[in-house]
Design an enzyme around this catalytic site. Structure first.
Site, PDB file in Angstrom:
ATOM      1  N   MET A  14       0.838  -1.198   0.000  1.00 57.88           N
ATOM      2  CA  MET A  14       0.000   0.000   0.000  1.00 57.88           C
ATOM      3  C   MET A  14       0.878   1.256   0.000  1.00 57.88           C
ATOM      4  O   MET A  14       0.394   2.359   0.270  1.00 57.88           O
ATOM      5  CB  MET A  14      -0.935   0.009   1.214  1.00 57.88           C
ATOM      6  N   GLY A  15       2.172   1.109  -0.294  1.00 55.67           N
ATOM      7  CA  GLY A  15       3.055   2.272  -0.399  1.00 55.67           C
ATOM      8  C   GLY A  15       3.482   2.815   0.953  1.00 55.67           C
ATOM      9  O   GLY A  15       3.378   2.134   1.970  1.00 55.67           O
ATOM     10  N   HIS A  27       8.945   1.683   3.926  1.00 56.94           N
ATOM     11  CA  HIS A  27       9.972   1.680   4.967  1.00 56.94           C
ATOM     12  C   HIS A  27      10.835   0.451   4.714  1.00 56.94           C
ATOM     13  O   HIS A  27      10.587  -0.293   3.743  1.00 56.94           O
ATOM     14  CB  HIS A  27       9.319   1.655   6.358  1.00 56.94           C
ATOM     15  N   GLY A  40      10.896  -2.427   5.924  1.00 57.07           N
ATOM     16  CA  GLY A  40      10.163  -3.693   5.833  1.00 57.07           C
ATOM     17  C   GLY A  40       9.773  -3.991   4.385  1.00 57.07           C
ATOM     18  O   GLY A  40      10.020  -5.097   3.875  1.00 57.07           O
ATOM     19  N   HIS A  41       9.193  -3.001   3.724  1.00 56.52           N
ATOM     20  CA  HIS A  41       8.842  -3.173   2.308  1.00 56.52           C
ATOM     21  C   HIS A  41      10.104  -3.438   1.466  1.00 56.52           C
ATOM     22  O   HIS A  41      10.112  -4.295   0.586  1.00 56.52           O
ATOM     23  CB  HIS A  41       8.187  -1.897   1.762  1.00 56.52           C
ATOM     24  N   GLN A  92     -10.499  -2.852   1.857  1.00 59.19           N
ATOM     25  CA  GLN A  92     -10.020  -3.555   3.056  1.00 59.19           C
ATOM     26  C   GLN A  92     -10.068  -2.657   4.288  1.00 59.19           C
ATOM     27  O   GLN A  92      -9.653  -3.064   5.379  1.00 59.19           O
ATOM     28  CB  GLN A  92      -8.622  -4.134   2.851  1.00 59.19           C
ATOM     29  N   ASP A 140       8.203   9.598  -3.388  1.00 55.51           N
ATOM     30  CA  ASP A 140       9.269   8.998  -2.577  1.00 55.51           C
ATOM     31  C   ASP A 140       9.296   7.476  -2.771  1.00 55.51           C
ATOM     32  O   ASP A 140      10.364   6.870  -2.873  1.00 55.51           O
ATOM     33  CB  ASP A 140       9.070   9.347  -1.094  1.00 55.51           C
ATOM     34  N   ASP A 141       8.117   6.855  -2.854  1.00 59.61           N
ATOM     35  CA  ASP A 141       8.059   5.400  -3.084  1.00 59.61           C
ATOM     36  C   ASP A 141       8.761   5.034  -4.391  1.00 59.61           C
ATOM     37  O   ASP A 141       9.511   4.053  -4.455  1.00 59.61           O
ATOM     38  CB  ASP A 141       6.597   4.920  -3.147  1.00 59.61           C
ATOM     39  N   GLN A 145      12.435   5.070  -4.164  1.00 63.47           N
ATOM     40  CA  GLN A 145      12.963   3.902  -3.439  1.00 63.47           C
ATOM     41  C   GLN A 145      12.924   2.633  -4.286  1.00 63.47           C
ATOM     42  O   GLN A 145      13.874   1.845  -4.277  1.00 63.47           O
ATOM     43  CB  GLN A 145      12.180   3.691  -2.142  1.00 63.47           C
ATOM     44  N   GLY A 205       5.132 -10.006   4.430  1.00 61.85           N
ATOM     45  CA  GLY A 205       5.869  -9.850   5.680  1.00 61.85           C
ATOM     46  C   GLY A 205       5.216 -10.600   6.832  1.00 61.85           C
ATOM     47  O   GLY A 205       3.985 -10.653   6.925  1.00 61.85           O
ATOM     48  N   GLN A 206       6.036 -11.141   7.709  1.00 57.76           N
ATOM     49  CA  GLN A 206       5.510 -11.824   8.900  1.00 57.76           C
ATOM     50  C   GLN A 206       4.795 -10.852   9.826  1.00 57.76           C
ATOM     51  O   GLN A 206       3.981 -11.241  10.649  1.00 57.76           O
ATOM     52  CB  GLN A 206       6.648 -12.522   9.667  1.00 57.76           C
ATOM     53  N   LYS A 207       5.108  -9.564   9.693  1.00 59.66           N
ATOM     54  CA  LYS A 207       4.466  -8.572  10.559  1.00 59.66           C
ATOM     55  C   LYS A 207       2.950  -8.713  10.506  1.00 59.66           C
ATOM     56  O   LYS A 207       2.263  -8.602  11.504  1.00 59.66           O
ATOM     57  CB  LYS A 207       4.880  -7.169  10.136  1.00 59.66           C
ATOM     58  N   GLN A 222      -2.510 -12.210   7.850  1.00 59.05           N
ATOM     59  CA  GLN A 222      -2.652 -11.991   6.410  1.00 59.05           C
ATOM     60  C   GLN A 222      -1.847 -13.024   5.618  1.00 59.05           C
ATOM     61  O   GLN A 222      -2.319 -13.557   4.606  1.00 59.05           O
ATOM     62  CB  GLN A 222      -2.176 -10.576   6.074  1.00 59.05           C
ATOM     63  N   VAL A 243      10.846  -6.539   9.962  1.00 58.06           N
ATOM     64  CA  VAL A 243      11.956  -5.594  10.120  1.00 58.06           C
ATOM     65  C   VAL A 243      11.568  -4.598  11.206  1.00 58.06           C
ATOM     66  O   VAL A 243      10.440  -4.086  11.217  1.00 58.06           O
ATOM     67  CB  VAL A 243      12.272  -4.879   8.792  1.00 58.06           C
ATOM     68  N   MET A 283       8.433  -2.008  12.040  1.00 61.34           N
ATOM     69  CA  MET A 283       8.230  -0.912  11.089  1.00 61.34           C
ATOM     70  C   MET A 283       6.844  -1.019  10.492  1.00 61.34           C
ATOM     71  O   MET A 283       6.357  -2.108  10.204  1.00 61.34           O
ATOM     72  CB  MET A 283       9.291  -0.951  10.007  1.00 61.34           C
ATOM     73  N   SER A 284       6.208   0.138  10.343  1.00 59.35           N
ATOM     74  CA  SER A 284       4.865   0.193   9.773  1.00 59.35           C
ATOM     75  C   SER A 284       4.672   1.565   9.166  1.00 59.35           C
ATOM     76  O   SER A 284       5.173   2.563   9.702  1.00 59.35           O
ATOM     77  CB  SER A 284       3.830  -0.034  10.886  1.00 59.35           C
ATOM     78  N   SER A 285       3.938   1.614   8.066  1.00 56.40           N
ATOM     79  CA  SER A 285       3.656   2.919   7.445  1.00 56.40           C
ATOM     80  C   SER A 285       2.937   3.820   8.426  1.00 56.40           C
ATOM     81  O   SER A 285       3.036   5.039   8.364  1.00 56.40           O
ATOM     82  CB  SER A 285       2.794   2.725   6.197  1.00 56.40           C
ATOM     83  N   ARG A 286       2.180   3.211   9.343  1.00 59.81           N
ATOM     84  CA  ARG A 286       1.386   4.013  10.281  1.00 59.81           C
ATOM     85  C   ARG A 286       2.231   4.633  11.405  1.00 59.81           C
ATOM     86  O   ARG A 286       1.739   5.514  12.098  1.00 59.81           O
ATOM     87  CB  ARG A 286       0.270   3.161  10.892  1.00 59.81           C
TER      88      ARG A 286
HETATM   89  P1  AMP Z   1       1.528  -2.778   3.534  1.00 57.08           P
HETATM   90  O1  AMP Z   1       2.036  -1.744   2.579  1.00 57.08           O
HETATM   91  O2  AMP Z   1       1.521  -2.320   4.953  1.00 57.08           O
HETATM   92  O3  AMP Z   1       0.243  -3.415   3.077  1.00 57.08           O
HETATM   93  O4  AMP Z   1       2.613  -3.951   3.525  1.00 57.08           O
HETATM   94  C1  AMP Z   1       3.024  -4.560   2.334  1.00 57.08           C
HETATM   95  C2  AMP Z   1       3.823  -5.787   2.675  1.00 57.08           C
HETATM   96  O5  AMP Z   1       4.939  -5.417   3.478  1.00 57.08           O
HETATM   97  C3  AMP Z   1       3.010  -6.798   3.503  1.00 57.08           C
HETATM   98  O6  AMP Z   1       3.320  -8.107   3.050  1.00 57.08           O
HETATM   99  C4  AMP Z   1       3.513  -6.572   4.893  1.00 57.08           C
HETATM  100  O7  AMP Z   1       3.422  -7.715   5.727  1.00 57.08           O
HETATM  101  C5  AMP Z   1       4.964  -6.220   4.633  1.00 57.08           C
HETATM  102  N1  AMP Z   1       5.505  -5.483   5.784  1.00 57.08           N
HETATM  103  C6  AMP Z   1       4.952  -4.420   6.413  1.00 57.08           C
HETATM  104  N2  AMP Z   1       5.702  -4.052   7.475  1.00 57.08           N
HETATM  105  C7  AMP Z   1       6.754  -4.909   7.517  1.00 57.08           C
HETATM  106  C8  AMP Z   1       7.886  -5.054   8.375  1.00 57.08           C
HETATM  107  N3  AMP Z   1       8.104  -4.241   9.413  1.00 57.08           N
HETATM  108  N4  AMP Z   1       8.762  -6.058   8.115  1.00 57.08           N
HETATM  109  C9  AMP Z   1       8.549  -6.890   7.076  1.00 57.08           C
HETATM  110  N5  AMP Z   1       7.519  -6.803   6.218  1.00 57.08           N
HETATM  111  C10 AMP Z   1       6.623  -5.828   6.437  1.00 57.08           C
END
Ligand code: AMP
Length: 282
Positions: free
Chosen positions: A30-31, A34, A36-37, A61, A77-78, A81, A147-149, A153, A176, A184-187
């Site tokens: 979802m852009g 960080h 993690g992505h 969603q 920026d995305d 990267q 991601g396992q985060k 899902q 990550v 790490m999270s976009s939020r």
């Molecule tokens: P999102 O943009 O938040 O929907 O995440 C896109 C993908 O990145 C999903 O598969 C997430 O599980 C993964 N992701 C998000 N945060 C992390 C993180 N901190 N470490 C690893 N993967 C992540």
């Protein structure tokens, strides 16, 4: 790097790459990137001839009252990267292109979506699996990276792939973290500095639980109570759930006698954060 917003164009492009014998690695996102992505993209880059990344804040969603409108977005920026990582194709469609007028088909994984985040976010996983199924049909990747985060899902997507016979491998990579352990999270950008400090309690409580298991604790109730007590001691945090369950079925466990998933969702201020650890017995 090519940027594509038209579903029929990405589909044609990926079809032609596949015909040329290229392997395609796909990272749906979802852009608001960080590390993690980026870790998923790097792994996709290492494993495949072609890397496709989608950037789409999927409206279906998000529930009513959730943060669809305020979800962090930063396409320029995305793109900088993805370019740096060596991504080949970025698919960044509009909501109208993905859900044109008349759209009325959804994909619903049952069971696995009912607990954990499914309780407070009804319809969330139906939105995820619907868009993921569409993206898989457009890109037809050999491998897709998650991601396992977002542990639930990842299990739901594996189920979707198995049940609907998508011809691809799901690769799930470790969470990550920031230096203090916060996933790490976009939020995270929405946290004030005080909230940001408070948020480190999520991972600290998960680590404490792991220590308890390593020291011999096997009761789910005892472990959950300890995690809850640690988080409740943080005035800026409000628990949504703390759960110990089987990592494959996501069914709650009473005792740890094999692999277990310890997962939680906590609000810090208005921001909903999730995290988890996989526990293996020493
Ligand atoms: P999102 O943009 O938040 O929907 O995440 C896109 C993908 O990145 C999903 O598969 C997430 O599980 C993964 N992701 C998000 N945060 C992390 C993180 N901190 N470490 C690893 N993967 C992540």
């Amino acid at each position: 790097m090519q940027i594509i917003d038209d579903p029929s164009v990405i589909q044609r492009r990926c079809k032609s790459l596949r015909r040329q014998g290229k392997t395609i690695g796909f990272v749906p996102t979802m852009g608001a990137f960080h590390e993690g992505h980026i870790s998923l993209m790097r792994r996709a880059r290492a494993d495949n001839d072609v890397v496709v990344v989608s950037i789409f804040v999927n409206p279906i969603q998000f529930g009513r009252g959730e943060d669809f409108d305020s979800y962090p977005r930063d396409l320029p920026d995305d793109l900088a990267q993805t370019e740096r990582v060596g991504v080949d194709l970025v698919f960044a469609p509009s909501a109208e292109a993905i859900y044109p007028k008349g759209f009325q088909t959804h994909v619903d994984v049952t069971g696995l979506t009912e607990g954990l985040c499914g309780v407070s976010r009804p319809g969330h996983f139906r939105g995820v699996t619907t868009v993921v199924a569409k993206l898989f049909n457009l890109v037809r990747p050999h491998r897709a990276y998650f991601g396992q985060k977002d542990y639930q899902q990842s299990v739901v997507v594996r189920r979707l792939v198995a049940d609907l016979n998508f011809d691809l491998d799901v690769v799930v990579l470790p969470t990550v973290r920031e230096t203090d352990g916060l996933a790490m999270s976009s939020r995270n950008v929405r946290l004030t500095s005080q909230q940001r400090q408070a948020a480190s309690i999520l991972y600290r409580s998960l680590c404490r639980a792991e220590e308890r298991v390593n020291a011999g604790e096997r009761s789910a109730k005892a472990i959950i109570e300890e995690v809850r007590a640690m988080i409740e001691a943080e005035p800026l945090a409000r628990i949504e759930y703390v759960a110990l369950c089987h990592p494959d079925t996501l069914q709650p466990l009473d005792r740890i006698d094999g692999p277990a998933l310890l997962a939680l969702a906590v609000r810090v201020g208005e921001t909903r954060l999730i995290d988890n650890v996989l526990i293996t017995l020493p």
